[in-house]
Design a protein around this motif. Sequence first.
Motif, PDB file in Angstrom:
ATOM      1  N   ILE A 159      11.213  -1.884  -1.811  1.00  0.00           N
ATOM      2  CA  ILE A 159      10.523  -1.243  -2.154  1.00  0.00           C
ATOM      3  C   ILE A 159      10.667   0.224  -1.240  1.00  0.00           C
ATOM      4  O   ILE A 159       9.814  -0.197  -0.329  1.00  0.00           O
ATOM      5  N   TRP A 163       9.669   2.909   0.425  1.00  0.00           N
ATOM      6  CA  TRP A 163       8.413   3.610   1.241  1.00  0.00           C
ATOM      7  C   TRP A 163       8.122   5.083   0.555  1.00  0.00           C
ATOM      8  O   TRP A 163       6.740   5.537   0.864  1.00  0.00           O
ATOM      9  N   SER A 213       2.343   0.610  -4.565  1.00  0.00           N
ATOM     10  CA  SER A 213       1.726   0.375  -2.978  1.00  0.00           C
ATOM     11  C   SER A 213       1.435  -1.198  -3.133  1.00  0.00           C
ATOM     12  O   SER A 213       1.214  -2.235  -2.575  1.00  0.00           O
ATOM     13  N   ARG A 259       4.553  -3.903  -3.186  1.00  0.00           N
ATOM     14  CA  ARG A 259       5.004  -3.432  -1.604  1.00  0.00           C
ATOM     15  C   ARG A 259       4.622  -4.597  -0.986  1.00  0.00           C
ATOM     16  O   ARG A 259       5.404  -5.072  -0.460  1.00  0.00           O
ATOM     17  N   ARG A 288       6.156  -7.683   0.287  1.00  0.00           N
ATOM     18  CA  ARG A 288       6.293  -7.493   1.650  1.00  0.00           C
ATOM     19  C   ARG A 288       6.245  -9.532   1.765  1.00  0.00           C
ATOM     20  O   ARG A 288       6.659  -9.981   2.988  1.00  0.00           O
TER      21      ARG A 288
END
Length: 310
Positions: free
Chosen positions: A83, A85, A104, A107, A111
Amino acid sequence: MLDNESDYLENVNMCPECGSSKLVKDYQRAEIICFNCGLVIRSKIIDSGPEWRAFDSEQAEKRVRAGSPSTLTIHDKGLTTMIDWRNKDSFGNDINPKKRAQISRLRKWQRRIRISDATERNLALALSEMDRISSHLGLSRNVREAAAMLYRQAVNQRLIRGRSIEGVTAAAIYAACRKCKVPRTLDEIASVSQVSKKDIGRGYRFIARELDIKVPPTNPIDYIPRFSSELKLNGNVQTRAIEILKRAINIGLTSGRGPTGVAAAALYIASVLENERRTQRDIAEVTHVTEVTVRNRYKELIELLKLDIT
DNA sequence: AAGACGAAAGTGGTTGA
DNA sequence: TCAACAACTTTCGTCTT
């Protein structure tokens, strides 16, 4: 010429049949089609989208059509979703603050999921270690892939349990080298990893047995190209050395002997025969055997092959 | 002086009981 | 697990170019 060329270009903006300007470019089928009447206006158009190969970072930014090829040397084979940034949507516009918070969070989870459990972490670590060793040894791409594949198999069969990651990676690389016929000695691998020669050998035998890998005993011929290039010997010497080795193998002179020693002796004889003489010491140095061994092997060779060195 | 040669003793790994 | 064993190394002295 220009007219002809325009056939290949895609600069059509109007359907010659119905006059509609709604045209669809279909890169999958390589056609330009009129959206209105369905006429195929151009076929075999060339996909002008960016290519994945890039030679510097500037190109890397532009060439993003296809993503990297799938590889085994990245723990998720390079197939993960990334994704971006940047807080931009696909048109390059800013994303509103509400969405931004949502993204966010996405994201963050992406991760966490990517390198989630212990196995994944293990793989990621091992593969980077393998990459380090391979570059030290100057191994080619396909050897690295082969080593990565072996390691994955070892992980899948739960063979790592109780063994160090370094040990298994080193063993996998050793096995991959032999399989790809670009053998490195245990010493060479031991010198660039934190694992002792003994452990690599043990690890190698273990995974070779468990994964049922059939690797024929190392052939001295496989060492010839590397050694002779290190000795800056020309092609004739190589050919000569390989000839000698083939004959030696035929009479079983190589069985039981260390392959590097035999290769060294063959190279020595070949270098003398081709008037490109190298000293025994030089040869002993690059082949990592002693002069004595070079001598012993070479004496056996000239005796049993009835070679004459003038 | 450098390289080649060979003897003798030592080392690490494999094999078979 | 241990001892026998072959391959290989280390070391060193001698011979050859």
